[in-house]
Design an enzyme around this catalytic site. Sequence first.
Site, PDB file in Angstrom:
ATOM      1  CG  ASP A 182      -2.062   0.950   1.096  1.00  0.00           C
ATOM      2  OD1 ASP A 182      -3.009   0.609   0.373  1.00  0.00           O
ATOM      3  OD2 ASP A 182      -2.000   2.038   1.703  1.00  0.00           O
ATOM      4  CB  ILE A 183       1.060   4.253  -2.196  1.00  0.00           C
ATOM      5  CG1 ILE A 183       1.362   3.416  -3.440  1.00  0.00           C
ATOM      6  CG2 ILE A 183       1.863   5.550  -2.221  1.00  0.00           C
ATOM      7  CD1 ILE A 183       1.002   4.092  -4.746  1.00  0.00           C
ATOM      8  CG  ASN A 190      -4.564  11.507  -5.229  1.00  0.00           C
ATOM      9  OD1 ASN A 190      -3.903  11.527  -6.256  1.00  0.00           O
ATOM     10  ND2 ASN A 190      -5.203  10.428  -4.806  1.00  0.00           N
ATOM     11  CG  ASP A 199      -4.442   8.974 -12.153  1.00  0.00           C
ATOM     12  OD1 ASP A 199      -4.778   8.416 -11.092  1.00  0.00           O
ATOM     13  OD2 ASP A 199      -5.241   9.483 -12.960  1.00  0.00           O
ATOM     14  CD  GLU A 225      -4.738   4.071  -1.529  1.00  0.00           C
ATOM     15  OE1 GLU A 225      -4.975   4.427  -0.363  1.00  0.00           O
ATOM     16  OE2 GLU A 225      -5.598   4.109  -2.432  1.00  0.00           O
TER      17      GLU A 225
END
Length: 305
Positions: A182-183, A190, A199, A225
């Site tokens: 997971d980021i 964002n 993106d 993500e």
Amino acid sequence: MTAVTDHLDILLDMLSALPDPVFVLTESGRYAALIGGQDRQHYHDGAHLVDFSLYDVLPKAKADWFLEQIKITLVQNQLRIVEYGLAGTDVNGLDTQQGPEGEIWFEGRIQPLSAPIKNERAVVWVACNITRRHQLEAKLQLLSETDELTGAYNRRKLLDALTLSLMHFRERQTPTAVVLMDIDYFKSINDRFGHVAGDEVLRGIAHHAMAHLREGDLFARFGGEEFALLLPNTSLVAAELITERLRLSIAAGDFLSGANLTVTVSMGLSLIQPQDQSIESILHRADDALYKAKRNGRNCFISAS
């Protein structure tokens, strides 16, 4: 007599004009006859194959496959349809200057003959060039398995591959690892840089990860993500080394050129275990490990094992 001769001439002319090549192959693998297939845009000239054996002109593995199809057809005594790839360079003595380049995909229609050929049972094998159809099907298959944004495999492909890995584990006890990734703080990326930049980070993570993986590993976008990594034939120690190397590599990567941004990931690792009855239990362990990594300060990995 003239009428009979005329009919025979017409019949022979019709057979030679067949668009697809028609082979007569004996039970021992000998080319007994070849007619048709004169279109050099789609087929090579195989006239020289007559009276040779499959093993005279093809690599052993391919000759074995063709002979097996002949024998199965004779045993079943009915029409069979097979698909196979064959390049002009696979066939000894073929003039590859005339005919299509590269591997050609064929649909073979194999039908037993009722009468023997020189005391051997035989089949008629009609070979139809389906290369364009095969390429289109392969492209559609790839599209159905690929995440449009990142180019990584999608969740569906990952779940299908993990299901197969669980089956192989039950049969052979092959060690296999699953990593969920997971980021970290992706929402803030964002918020700071916009969704277009977000993106770009997702694409960068996928391309970066895929470039660092081994042949046979599978990397997929699992959702949002979150990404997943399937490591077949991989022990716990090896999986931990791969996971840590990928984590460090991502942390050192430049995902938004010119932006003051460091991207990190949290990761949870799980091996397939003997008690696993479904892929859900494997993913659940990896997911629990991922959330432990987040609670431990992120930018780290936790092994469920």
